[in-house]
Structure formats: C-alpha cells, structure tokens
Scaffold this active site. Structure first.
Site, short mmCIF file in Angstrom:
data_model
loop_
_atom_site.label_atom_id
_atom_site.label_comp_id
_atom_site.label_asym_id
_atom_site.label_seq_id
_atom_site.Cartn_x
_atom_site.Cartn_y
_atom_site.Cartn_z
CD GLU A 125 -3.77 -5.82 4.12
OE1 GLU A 125 -4.59 -4.98 4.53
OE2 GLU A 125 -2.54 -5.63 4.14
CD GLU A 159 -3.01 -0.99 2.28
OE1 GLU A 159 -2.97 -0.02 3.05
OE2 GLU A 159 -3.94 -1.79 2.28
C1 GCO Z 1 -3.16 -2.30 5.27
C2 GCO Z 1 -2.68 -2.80 6.27
C3 GCO Z 1 -3.16 -3.44 7.43
C4 GCO Z 1 -4.34 -2.87 8.14
C5 GCO Z 1 -5.61 -3.30 7.51
C6 GCO Z 1 -6.83 -2.81 8.20
O1 GCO Z 1 -2.37 -2.83 4.40
O2 GCO Z 1 -3.93 -1.38 5.27
O3 GCO Z 1 -1.95 -3.82 5.64
O4 GCO Z 1 -1.96 -3.27 8.10
O5 GCO Z 1 -4.30 -3.30 9.43
O6 GCO Z 1 -5.66 -2.83 6.20
O7 GCO Z 1 -6.88 -1.43 8.19
#
Ligand code: GCO
EC number: 3.2.1.21
Length: 456
Positions: A355, A163
C-alpha cells in the site's frame, strides 16, 4: 528506471471498505459493522453498508483494472462471508463469490493477491473476546484453510494479516478502530494472538497449496526520525514486535524488559514462536508517511487508552513540510530508507509495497463536453515521488517485487468514513456510486505500460 515483467504493478482494496451488501448471501456482521453502527464512532456515522457497492459491481471494478493494465490486484476476503456462523461452517455462496473474482482476474491476466484478514473479524468472535482470546488465532487458521482449499494456487499470493499493528494497538490499545476497547498497555495479548494467527494461517495455507502460491503478511512498518532512543523504542513496540517473531522466531529480549511493569507475557506458550516463525515468500510493507519522535522531557502516564503502550518516554512532534488530507507528512525518502533497513535486518525475505497512496480533497469538474473529470495533480506528484523512492531502494539492492497503489477507488476510510478519498477512481456516493477515473488513473496507466519507475 526500467523494471522487468516480473515486477508487479497493482492497486489494492479491502472488502469492508468497498463491498457493501452486508447481508447478501449469508454474510453476518463483523466487528466493523458493529463499530460503525455505534453512534459517534465514525465521522458522520458512516458505515460500510453500501460503500462502493463492489459486491454487486465487481465486474465493473475488474473492467477498470483491465483498462489500467495492472499486473496484479490486491483484494481482501470478507471473513464473515466465508464463516458467517459460530460453528465456523463454510458458506459456499461466499466462497463462490471470491472464486468468480479470482477466476475472472486470471482470465484477464491479472494476478490475484489475496489478503485473508483485513480487519473484518466476525462479530461472534468479537463477542468472545476477539483478539484478546487465543482461540481466535485457531479459528482464523481454520478459515484460512477453507479459503486456500477452495481457491488453491489460482491465488498468486495469500497474505495472512493486514497491518496487525492496527488490529491490536489501534483497536484494543486505543479506541480509533473496531472494537475500540482503549485498553492501553493491557493490549499486549492481542499482539501475541495476532502473531500466532499469522503463523497458524501461513501453515494452513501452505498445507493446502504447497509452493503453488506465495505466502506473505503485510505490516505497516513505522518509519521514525528523531532522537535515537525514541526511534529505538517506537521501532521495538511498532515494528520488531512483529518482525522478530515472524522472521526470526523470537520476541526481542528488550520487549520483555520495557513492558515488565504491565505485562508478564505468560500468554506465550511453549512452541508458539516456532509456529509464528513460518517461512514466508514475501513481506508486504504499507507506507504512507513518517513520524518525528523525541525523548519526552517528562515521561507521560500511559495508563489510559493509547496505540503506543510503553512509549511513555516518547513524544510525537509535528512533522515538517507538506501534508496530505489525512494530515500525514509526505516523506518519500522514508520509503527508500525503510525498505533498505528491513532488507538489511531481515535479508531472507523479498519485499513488496502493498500500500502507498494519498488522500486528497479532490474536486470533480464537468468538462465542456459534458464528461466528468478529477484533476488530482497533487496525488500524481505524490505517487511519482514514491515510485521513484521504490526505484532507489531497488538500486540499493533491495529485492522489491511490486508496488500496489492504495487505492483503486475512493472507499470507506474506516473511522473517517467517506470523508477521505484515496482512489485513482472517484466514487460519487451521491450518485449511485458512479465511478470516474481521475487524472492519476491515466498517469498510472502510462507508468505501467512503460514499466518505468519515474525519477524524481
Ligand atoms: C491500511 C488499510 C487501508 C487504509 C489505508 C489508508 O491497511 O491501513 O489497509 O485499509 O484505507 O491505509 O489509511
């Protein structure tokens, strides 16, 4: 919908969110240690000092994964455990730690999917400008080389960045994430330096492992609904700013246009785009929710801190329907539509959902037999609908190679500290990080055993 053995069911975590042990075996602080220890930055002043204590209990976590029956586990490597000092020298104890985990995963038949950078930039790099400093990209490539040299093709997939939208806009444009500089429309150099880091890291990993491992990057692509012009602008600033250079080798001409008043992009040097445009095997997509955008009646002033620079003509509207404990709306069809769109526009690469998951206000109950349980039906419903959305994308012809549930366990949710719970295993922070599999854990185990994406 039945999926073959090739489809990877997994769960995901990140080092700073679960590990704790901030000074163990030579680790030094990251920008997240510095940030979370600054009063007022995180809810309740929470830090990752203990987190889920996974640095010490990693074998317990792997037992949970075996019990769950996952094909793969997405974990991240803590950068300041590997290169703790400004000279960038490798820390053998840190490398040993991750080598043990990777080998143990393979012994259990679980494929290690490794994120090289999940936001824990060493604080010494932060002090030298962090992602504002071009040099950071080169240092991160050196770090990637060190990791790939040690772990080699025992890793199934190396993901360069997680990200970059968060590492740039949310961290330098806004104040919500470390280092929280709030530079607004002056944060574009960090965008380019992250793109450059991706290219250099991908190249470094490839030089070490050849085709023995897959190389990838994970993006939190924004899925926006609403006025076409507003959708177009947020897509440019939020998505194409990564996708185009990484997968096509150029920045969209329009980007220079809409940022003209605030940025001349003179930090882009000859040859950079060729470096950024490395061949990758798979693109990771993180998806939780969608946005509703409209054209602003009167353009707002983006002079100050913002995660959306040069979006002065866009308003974010309240989203309809159900929301999670994060306040994010639940929009499974958005995941299908996003995967289809990315595949149509960037057909050269296969996709994996790296995710997806839901924060709930879970409550732990003591059952009559004295055991603990968490009945998280809402999470099960969320997961079911999103796995069904993945199935619809596959049916539409999108090559989706896997699904990683965020998260294996409750953990440090960045600025929200421990107040938001995404896990399918509960972590009782008040009771020595005791782990309690929730109902969603048993439910996901069955999905994996059946290899059946639910219909919903
Ligand atoms: C993300 C993060 C996570 C967060 C999840 C929830 O990549 O945003 O990898 O670390 O915890 O997205 O917000």
């Amino acid at each position: 919908m039945h999926v073959s053995q090739r489809f990877m069911f997994g769960t995901a975590t990140a080092a700073y969110q679960i590990e704790g042990s901030p000074t163990a075996e030579g680790r030094t602080p990251s920008i997240w240690d510095a940030y979370s220890h600054t009063p007022g930055k995180t809810v309740n002043g929470d830090t990752g000092d203990v987190a889920c204590d996974s640095y010490r209990r990693w074998e317990d976590d792997l037992d949970l994964l075996s019990d769950l029956g996952v094909d793969a586990y997405r974990l991240s490597i803590s950068v300041p455990r590997i290169i703790p000092t400004p000279d960038g020298a490798p820390n053998q104890a840190g490398l040993d730690h991750y080598e043990r985990i990777v080998n143990a995963l393979r012994d259990r038949g679980i494929r290690p999917v490794v994120t090289l950078y999940h936001w824990d930039l060493p604080q010494y790099m932060g002090e030298q400008g962090g992602w504002l400093n071009r040099d950071t990209a080169y240092r991160m490539a050196d770090y990637a080389r060190i990791v790939a040299r040690r772990l080699g093709d025992c890793v199934d997939t190396y993901t360069t960045l997680n990200e970059p939208w968060c590492s740039s806009y949310l961290s330098y444009g806004a104040t919500e994430h470390a280092p929280g500089l709030g530079l607004g429309d002056k944060c574009f150099p960090t965008v380019h330096h992250l793109n450059l880091a991706h290219g250099l890291m991908a190249e470094a990993v490839r030089a070490e492992v050849g085709t023995g491992s897959k190389v990838s990057v994970t993006l939190n692509l924004q899925f926006n609904r609403g006025d076409a012009d507003a959708v177009h602008r947020t897509d440019l600033i939020g998505n194409r700013v990564w996708l185009d250079p990484m997968l096509r080798g150029y920045y969209p001409a329009e980007l220079f246009d809409v940022t003209r008043k605030v940025c001349d992009w003179s930090f882009v040097r000859d040859g950079d785009l060729r470096l950024i445009n490395q061949p990758i095997d798979v693109l990771g997509v993180n998806y939780y929710s969608s946005n509703l955008v409209a054209l602003a009646k009167t353009p707002h002033d983006d002079g100050g801190a913002t995660a959306w620079p040069c979006c002065e003509n866009v308003d974010w509207l309240p989203t309809p329907g159900e929301h999670t404990a994060m306040g994010w709306n639940i929009d499974p069809q958005g995941l299908t539509d996003l995967l289809v769109r990315v595949h149509n526009d960037y057909p050269s690469v296969s996709l994996v959902v790296t995710e997806n998951g839901m924060a709930c206000d879970d409550v732990e109950v003591k059952e009559p037999d004295g055991t603990f349980a968490v009945h998280d039906d809402r999470r099960i419903e969320y997961l079911k609908r999103h796995l069904a959305a993945v199935g619809r994308a596959i049916r539409a012809g999108v090559p989706v190679e896997g699904y990683f549930l965020w998260s294996l366990m409750d953990n440090f949710e960045w600025a929200f500290g421990y107040t938001k719970r995404f896990g399918i295993v509960r972590v009782d922070y008040e009771d020595d990080c005791r782990r309690v599999p929730k109902d969603s854990f048993a439910w996901y185990r069955q999905v994996i055993a059946d290899r059946e994406l639910p219909e919903a």
